[in-house]
Motif scaffolding. Structure first.
Motif: not given
Lengths: 290, 181
Positions: A72-75, A77-78, A81-82, A85-86, A88
């Motif tokens: 996963x190239x955007x690991x 960033x993922x 992001x998670x 989100x959590x 928030x």
């Protein structure tokens, strides 16, 4: 001489001092060669599964540059992001729980009037102590005719009705042409009682309901006395939500009404105000509802 | 417990909406080829897929929390069938439709190559409509929607979403007109 038309041997023999940028044809040829290398290095099995679009096949396929394709190239960033989100979600939930958005009770419940006029809702509310409806006749000292302007004959008179007469000089009531003690309660049906619920204040405004209990203690009517109305949206929401809350409350004969989505504050405070009115009525012996 | 679920419903709804707008923006930037050279296209695509999946996950959590609230009027039918709730107006139905559109966009992304490209593209573009419905649903039904912060956040979200949408739309129009010329 045009440099593009130079013979190959001349180019090799006399290299330019700065590297020449590749022409479009050269760039395309290099790209084509890279694609061919990529296809050549791909195994037949992985190629077949790759067409079906499985992630594992794509991830295990070697890259054209030589290395393995990253899973996963955007690991990073993922993960970020998670995490955001959590965080928030947790932060917002905590803000809602502990923020200044809770509703507060600003006034308690009270029985406001009893008697036949209670159900009509026309009489001005007069604060009175919580009392039971006695249903006793007015203490005038004598048995008053029910239709005073028509029948003013004394009890026992032949022209007097069975009840529409008075007992002169005594507090007795006239039953079957006979005067009896007027102090005892009559057999009139129980009268409605109106109880104002507590006032709850939330971030959009105050909510208070007025509850009318029938003589048998059941919920007869619920009228909103105060609802948030300082915004058009609040008015719109309450015009929609409050009648539904009232219908459900009368249907279930309880304050356990469902929250109307989009009108959560009003629903919660409507429920609380209605419950406070029921509690006050139960404490006064008006109803047995819980 | 109901209050905690209420707070979680609100929080997950807000986060799901933000994630939906982020996934939309990432997708449009990626398809408009406006992602620059710093990151490879597969990085953008990977993150777009992740944001889309997260949107659906948080939408699921939002629905679950509202369903678990015992004092809410939301049951199984209200969750899955639009306009089934007797105590709500059409804005709850918008949320249900948006949930379906997100689910369709996510679950058709995996077997993407099994669909004709144009069909898949139109199915996937349904999520744009879903994001719009989700924003409307939040604006109409959100407990916090009337506050100044919520309004400002809504304006920012719409602005953030409209830029890549415009980029993609006008890029496609200019490309088509150049091709036909």
């Amino acid at each position: 001489m045009d440099p593009a038309q130079k013979p190959v041997w001349l180019t090799v023999a006399m290299p330019e001092s700065t590297p020449r940028p590749p022409t479009r044809e050269e760039a395309l040829a290099a790209r084509l060669a890279a694609v061919q290398r990529k296809q050549a290095t791909r195994t037949p099995s992985s190629s077949a599964t790759d067409r079906s679009g499985t992630a594992s096949a794509r991830n295990s396929a070697p890259r054209a540059g030589g290395g393995q394709r990253r899973r996963s190239p955007a690991r990073g960033a993922k993960v970020a992001a998670m995490t955001m989100s959590l965080a928030s979600t947790g932060g917002l939930a905590a803000l809602f729980a502990f923020g200044p958005t809770q509703s507060n009770q600003v006034a308690g419940a009270a029985v406001v009037r009893t008697g036949a006029g209670a159900g009509a809702g026309a009489a001005a509310p007069v604060t009175a102590p919580a009392v039971l409806p006695t249903n006793a006749a007015p203490s005038t000292g004598r048995c008053l005719p029910r239709r005073l302007h028509l029948r003013t004959l004394p009890c026992g008179h032949r022209g007097a009705g069975r009840r529409d007469a008075y007992c002169p000089g005594s507090g007795d009531r006239c039953t079957d042409h006979r005067c009896a003690d007027d102090a005892s309660p009559t057999t009139l049906p129980p009268q409605p009682v109106v109880v104002d619920g507590a006032v709850y204040q939330n971030k959009w405004g105050n909510v208070q309901v007025e509850v009318t209990f029938a003589g048998d203690g059941s919920l007869m009517d619920v009228t909103p006395l105060q609802t948030p109305n300082n915004r058009n949206k609040s008015v719109q929401i309450n015009n929609y939500a409050v009648p539904r809350l009232t219908t459900e409350a009368l249907s279930v004969q309880s304050a356990q009404v469902h929250t109307i989505s989009g009108a959560t504050y009003t629903s919660n405070d409507y429920r609380r105000s209605l419950q406070s009115a029921i509690d006050a009525a139960r404490a006064a012996g008006i109803t047995t509802l819980a | 417990m109901n209050e905690i679920l209420w707070y979680l419903t609100r929080a997950t709804g807000i986060v799901a909406t933000v994630l939906a707008v982020a996934a939309l923006s990432w997708g449009f930037l990626f398809s408009a080829r406006a992602t620059g050279n710093r990151r490879r296209p597969n990085w953008w695509l990977d993150l777009h897929n992740w944001l889309g999946g997260s949107t659906l996950a948080f939408t699921g959590a939002h629905v679950l929390c509202s369903f678990l609230q015992s004092d809410s009027s939301i049951g199984v039918r209200q969750v899955f069938v639009p306009s089934m709730s007797s105590s709500d107006d059409v804005s709850l139905a918008w949320g249900v439709v948006a949930m379906y559109l997100f689910a369709i966009a996510v679950f058709t992304s995996w077997p993407k190559r099994r669909f004709p490209r144009d069909v898949w593209r139109w199915i996937h573009l349904g999520s744009v409509f879903g994001t719009g419905l989700a924003l409307l649903h939040g604006y109409r039904m959100g407990t916090d929607a009337g506050g100044l912060i919520a309004k400002a956040a809504l304006v920012i979200l719409v602005g953030v979403g409209m830029y890549p949408l415009g980029l993609r739309l006008f890029g496609a129009i200019s490309k088509r007109s150049a091709r036909s010329a």
